[in-house]
Motif scaffolding. Structure first.
Motif, PDB file in Angstrom:
ATOM      1  N   UNK A 100      36.831  45.843  44.534  1.00 51.71           N
ATOM      2  CA  UNK A 100      36.321  44.490  44.406  1.00 51.71           C
ATOM      3  C   UNK A 100      35.489  44.465  43.133  1.00 51.71           C
ATOM      4  N   UNK A 101      35.739  43.483  42.268  1.00 51.71           N
ATOM      5  CA  UNK A 101      34.967  43.322  41.044  1.00 51.71           C
ATOM      6  C   UNK A 101      34.396  41.916  41.027  1.00 51.71           C
TER       7      UNK A 101
ATOM      8  N   UNK B 180      36.584  51.211  47.676  1.00 50.99           N
ATOM      9  CA  UNK B 180      36.658  51.397  49.128  1.00 50.99           C
ATOM     10  C   UNK B 180      37.866  52.250  49.469  1.00 50.99           C
ATOM     11  N   UNK B 181      37.759  52.971  50.582  1.00 55.55           N
ATOM     12  CA  UNK B 181      38.852  53.837  51.000  1.00 55.55           C
ATOM     13  C   UNK B 181      39.931  53.109  51.779  1.00 55.55           C
ATOM     14  N   UNK B 182      39.574  51.984  52.418  1.00 52.64           N
ATOM     15  CA  UNK B 182      40.564  51.264  53.222  1.00 52.64           C
ATOM     16  C   UNK B 182      40.281  49.762  53.205  1.00 52.64           C
ATOM     17  N   UNK B 183      41.223  48.996  53.720  1.00 48.63           N
ATOM     18  CA  UNK B 183      41.116  47.533  53.706  1.00 48.63           C
ATOM     19  C   UNK B 183      39.947  47.054  54.552  1.00 48.63           C
ATOM     20  N   UNK B 184      39.683  47.701  55.666  1.00 54.46           N
ATOM     21  CA  UNK B 184      38.576  47.284  56.533  1.00 54.46           C
ATOM     22  C   UNK B 184      37.242  47.372  55.782  1.00 54.46           C
ATOM     23  N   UNK B 185      37.033  48.475  55.063  1.00 55.35           N
ATOM     24  CA  UNK B 185      35.812  48.614  54.254  1.00 55.35           C
ATOM     25  C   UNK B 185      35.771  47.548  53.156  1.00 55.35           C
ATOM     26  N   UNK B 186      36.922  47.257  52.563  1.00 52.32           N
ATOM     27  CA  UNK B 186      37.003  46.245  51.522  1.00 52.32           C
ATOM     28  C   UNK B 186      36.603  44.874  52.053  1.00 52.32           C
ATOM     29  N   UNK B 187      37.086  44.508  53.227  1.00 50.80           N
ATOM     30  CA  UNK B 187      36.739  43.215  53.833  1.00 50.80           C
ATOM     31  C   UNK B 187      35.231  43.127  54.044  1.00 50.80           C
ATOM     32  N   UNK B 188      34.638  44.182  54.579  1.00 51.62           N
ATOM     33  CA  UNK B 188      33.183  44.192  54.768  1.00 51.62           C
ATOM     34  C   UNK B 188      32.458  44.106  53.427  1.00 51.62           C
ATOM     35  N   UNK B 189      33.006  44.772  52.414  1.00 52.07           N
ATOM     36  CA  UNK B 189      32.412  44.718  51.082  1.00 52.07           C
ATOM     37  C   UNK B 189      32.464  43.320  50.483  1.00 52.07           C
ATOM     38  N   UNK B 190      33.563  42.618  50.686  1.00 52.72           N
ATOM     39  CA  UNK B 190      33.678  41.240  50.191  1.00 52.72           C
ATOM     40  C   UNK B 190      32.620  40.369  50.849  1.00 52.72           C
ATOM     41  N   UNK B 191      32.480  40.494  52.149  1.00 56.12           N
ATOM     42  CA  UNK B 191      31.476  39.704  52.870  1.00 56.12           C
ATOM     43  C   UNK B 191      30.064  40.040  52.375  1.00 56.12           C
ATOM     44  N   UNK B 192      29.813  41.325  52.151  1.00 57.88           N
ATOM     45  CA  UNK B 192      28.493  41.770  51.700  1.00 57.88           C
ATOM     46  C   UNK B 192      28.192  41.264  50.292  1.00 57.88           C
TER      47      UNK B 192
END
Length: 172
Positions: free
Chosen positions: A79-80, A147-159
């Motif tokens: 995510x950038x 991120x290592x996986x999509x789930x972490x990426x989704x949480x990162x986007x929200x954060x």
């Protein structure tokens, strides 16, 4: 090289980004964020063996307007968020570094010169990073989280949306 493994890896990478794109179109508030279609991104760089290397092959990516890009490379998911210099604050930098352990900060023009690189800089303080930003001639800085996986990426986007709103980094 096992061609079947490479083929399956690439298919999984692309499929996960297409799926995420559809989910975010349904989840994010259209009045605040526009989730654009997945595209083939060319000319990106990947950090390998201590240096940035050109990817001559495409990878899946899409924009979340304003100011964000989401995608996947052989290294993982990313995510950038691009932020104009005048909107970058020490508090935002501190929250970003605390919330995203695997991150990079670099300019939009000289993107091969990191202001912060989690692999080289370890735990540089937000003050050190702000000093590097102030010394730079860049007008826009890119804050990248991996991120290592999509789930972490989704949480990162929200954060990142939450801290971005909190510190007013999004352009209207």
């Amino acid at each position: 090289m096992n061609v079947r493994e490479v083929h399956e890896f690439l298919n999984d990478m692309w499929e996960s980004i297409f799926r995420l794109n559809g989910e975010l179109k349904r989840e994010l508030d259209e009045k605040e964020f526009s989730v654009e279609p997945v595209e083939e991104a060319f000319g990106a760089y990947i950090f390998i063996d201590g240096e940035w290397r050109l990817m001559k092959y495409p990878h899946p990516a899409f924009e979340i307007k304003p100011q964000m890009e989401v995608g996947a490379t052989p290294e993982g998911y990313y995510l950038v968020i691009a932020i104009p210099r005048e909107r970058v604050s020490g508090n935002f930098v501190g929250s970003f570094l605390e919330g995203f352990q695997r991150s990079f900060i670099y300019g939009a023009e000289d993107f091969l010169s990191d202001v912060y690189n989690w692999r080289r800089d370890g735990r540089a303080s937000p003050t050190e990073v702000i000093e590097r930003i102030d010394e730079s001639g860049e007008r826009i800085f890119q804050f990248e989280a991996n991120f290592e996986n999509v789930e972490e990426l989704v949480e990162g986007i929200k954060r990142v949306i939450k801290i971005g709103k909190r510190f007013n980094v999004f352009e209207s």
